[in-house]
Write an enzyme that holds these catalytic residues in place. Structure first.
Site, PDB file in Angstrom:
ATOM      1  N   GLY A  11     -24.810 -44.818 -13.585  1.00  0.00           N
ATOM      2  CA  GLY A  11     -24.321 -43.543 -13.085  1.00  0.00           C
ATOM      3  C   GLY A  11     -25.372 -42.907 -12.199  1.00  0.00           C
ATOM      4  O   GLY A  11     -26.570 -43.219 -12.316  1.00  0.00           O
TER       5      GLY A  11
ATOM      6  N   GLN B  78     -29.774 -36.343  -7.774  1.00  0.00           N
ATOM      7  CA  GLN B  78     -30.765 -37.416  -7.886  1.00  0.00           C
ATOM      8  C   GLN B  78     -31.112 -38.045  -6.540  1.00  0.00           C
ATOM      9  O   GLN B  78     -32.084 -38.798  -6.451  1.00  0.00           O
ATOM     10  CB  GLN B  78     -30.266 -38.499  -8.851  1.00  0.00           C
ATOM     11  CG  GLN B  78     -30.173 -38.003 -10.291  1.00  0.00           C
ATOM     12  CD  GLN B  78     -29.760 -39.124 -11.206  1.00  0.00           C
ATOM     13  OE1 GLN B  78     -28.575 -39.386 -11.384  1.00  0.00           O
ATOM     14  NE2 GLN B  78     -30.735 -39.828 -11.766  1.00  0.00           N
TER      15      GLN B  78
ATOM     16  N   CYS C 252     -32.997 -42.656 -17.663  1.00  0.00           N
ATOM     17  CA  CYS C 252     -32.484 -41.971 -16.479  1.00  0.00           C
ATOM     18  C   CYS C 252     -33.226 -42.512 -15.269  1.00  0.00           C
ATOM     19  O   CYS C 252     -34.446 -42.704 -15.323  1.00  0.00           O
ATOM     20  CB  CYS C 252     -32.718 -40.472 -16.615  1.00  0.00           C
ATOM     21  SG  CYS C 252     -32.192 -39.531 -15.172  1.00  0.00           S
ATOM     22  N   LEU C 253     -32.509 -42.728 -14.184  1.00  0.00           N
ATOM     23  CA  LEU C 253     -33.144 -43.250 -12.973  1.00  0.00           C
ATOM     24  C   LEU C 253     -34.150 -42.253 -12.391  1.00  0.00           C
ATOM     25  O   LEU C 253     -35.002 -42.633 -11.586  1.00  0.00           O
ATOM     26  CB  LEU C 253     -32.085 -43.588 -11.913  1.00  0.00           C
ATOM     27  CG  LEU C 253     -31.115 -44.713 -12.279  1.00  0.00           C
ATOM     28  CD1 LEU C 253     -30.034 -44.852 -11.215  1.00  0.00           C
ATOM     29  CD2 LEU C 253     -31.842 -46.039 -12.475  1.00  0.00           C
TER      30      LEU C 253
ATOM     31  N   HIS D  97     -24.291 -37.439 -19.733  1.00  0.00           N
ATOM     32  CA  HIS D  97     -25.589 -37.537 -19.042  1.00  0.00           C
ATOM     33  C   HIS D  97     -25.456 -37.121 -17.577  1.00  0.00           C
ATOM     34  O   HIS D  97     -26.247 -36.310 -17.079  1.00  0.00           O
ATOM     35  CB  HIS D  97     -26.093 -38.987 -19.150  1.00  0.00           C
ATOM     36  CG  HIS D  97     -27.387 -39.250 -18.460  1.00  0.00           C
ATOM     37  ND1 HIS D  97     -28.530 -39.627 -19.124  1.00  0.00           N
ATOM     38  CD2 HIS D  97     -27.732 -39.182 -17.141  1.00  0.00           C
ATOM     39  CE1 HIS D  97     -29.515 -39.772 -18.258  1.00  0.00           C
ATOM     40  NE2 HIS D  97     -29.061 -39.517 -17.043  1.00  0.00           N
ATOM     41  N   GLU D  98     -24.448 -37.654 -16.899  1.00  0.00           N
ATOM     42  CA  GLU D  98     -24.322 -37.386 -15.451  1.00  0.00           C
ATOM     43  C   GLU D  98     -23.902 -35.938 -15.182  1.00  0.00           C
ATOM     44  O   GLU D  98     -24.395 -35.309 -14.237  1.00  0.00           O
ATOM     45  CB  GLU D  98     -23.326 -38.360 -14.810  1.00  0.00           C
ATOM     46  CG  GLU D  98     -23.740 -39.826 -14.898  1.00  0.00           C
ATOM     47  CD  GLU D  98     -25.134 -40.114 -14.397  1.00  0.00           C
ATOM     48  OE1 GLU D  98     -25.621 -39.387 -13.497  1.00  0.00           O
ATOM     49  OE2 GLU D  98     -25.777 -41.041 -14.921  1.00  0.00           O
TER      50      GLU D  98
ATOM     51  N   HIS E  32     -26.683 -33.547 -15.298  1.00  0.00           N
ATOM     52  CA  HIS E  32     -27.479 -33.486 -14.059  1.00  0.00           C
ATOM     53  C   HIS E  32     -26.989 -32.375 -13.127  1.00  0.00           C
ATOM     54  O   HIS E  32     -27.793 -31.773 -12.415  1.00  0.00           O
ATOM     55  CB  HIS E  32     -27.386 -34.811 -13.293  1.00  0.00           C
ATOM     56  CG  HIS E  32     -28.393 -35.832 -13.710  1.00  0.00           C
ATOM     57  ND1 HIS E  32     -29.737 -35.646 -13.581  1.00  0.00           N
ATOM     58  CD2 HIS E  32     -28.240 -37.080 -14.228  1.00  0.00           C
ATOM     59  CE1 HIS E  32     -30.385 -36.731 -14.011  1.00  0.00           C
ATOM     60  NE2 HIS E  32     -29.499 -37.614 -14.420  1.00  0.00           N
TER      61      HIS E  32
HETATM   62 NI    NI Z   1     -29.946 -39.509 -15.163  1.00  0.00          NI
END
Ligand code: NI
Length: 182
Positions: free
Chosen positions: A47, A52, A109-110, A151-152, A155
Site C-alpha cells: 500500500g 508518502q 511502513c515504507l 495503516h494507509e 497516513h
Molecule cells: Ni505506511
C-alpha cells in the site's frame, strides 16, 4: 519510481486534503495515481498513501500480490487472514471499525525504513471512498486487508504505525526475521 518520503518529513504528519470529482479526473491526478502504483510496486509494498510521495492528498493505492504471500507458512497466513488483494485506488476514504476486537502483528511502513513493531488493529473494517473514476465504492474487509486499510488511511490523517506500536516490540527487520515469534 518516485522517492518515498521518510519519517520526520512534515508532510507525513499533515491532514491530507480531499479531492473533488473534477480534480480526480484531471491528468495531474491520473498521473499521480500511476506514479503511486509504480512506486508501490517497485518498493515493493502492499500500500502507499499520497503523502508518502510528498503529496498531501487523500489518495491511497493498495495491492497485496500472491507472490508476497509465498514467504509465509499456511499457519501464518491463516493467523493473519492474509489473502491476495488486487490493485485498487481509494480517494477520500472514510473508515469504520466493524469489530471491537483487535489483533496485533508486526507491521512495517515504507516511510520507516528497516523497522517493524507490533501494532494492534481492528479485525474488521468498512471503508467508503471514491475510486480513480470518482465513483463511490464500499469495502468490507477483514484480516490483513483490514490492517492495510487502517495503516494507509492513518497516513491521510498524519498518523504513522509507529504511533500505535508497542515500542518495546520495535525491531529492525533483520532482527524480526531472526527472532520474531509470530
Ligand atoms: Ni505506511
Amino acid at each position: 519510481m518516485t522517492e518515498i518520503v521518510q519519517i520526520g518529513h512534515p508532510v507525513l504528519r499533515q491532514q491530507a486534503a480531499a479531492l473533488s470529482i473534477a480534480e480526480i479526473k484531471t491528468h495531474e491526478i491520473q498521473s499521480l495515481i500511476l506514479a503511486m502504483k509504480d512506486t508501490m510496486q517497485a518498493a515493493p509494498g502492499v500500500g502507499l498513501a499520497a503523502p508518502q510521495i510528498g503529496e498531501s492528498l487523500q489518495l491511497v493505492v493498495i495491492e497485496d500480490r500472491a507472490e508476497f504471500l509465498q514467504r509465509f507458512s499456511p499457519q501464518q497466513l491463516a493467523a493473519r487472514g492474509r489473502k491476495p488483494v488486487p490493485f485498487h485506488v481509494l480517494i477520500n476514504p472514510v473508515i469504520r471499525q466493524l469489530a471491537t476486537e483487535t489483533i496485533a502483528f508486526y507491521e512495517g511502513c515504507l516511510s520507516i525504513q528497516s523497522l517493524v513493531g507490533m501494532v494492534p488493529r481492528a479485525l474488521r473494517v468498512a471503508v467508503q471512498a471514491l475510486n480513480e473514476h470518482g465513483e463511490p465504492i464500499t469495502i468490507e474487509a477483514e484480516g490483513w486487508y483490514a490492517r492495510i486499510l487502517q495503516h494507509e488511511i492513518d497516513h491521510l490523517n498524519g498518523t504513522l504505525c509507529i504511533d500505535r506500536t508497542d515500542l518495546r516490540t520495535l525491531s529492525t527487520v533483520d532482527n524480526y526475521l531472526a527472532f520474531g515469534t509470530s
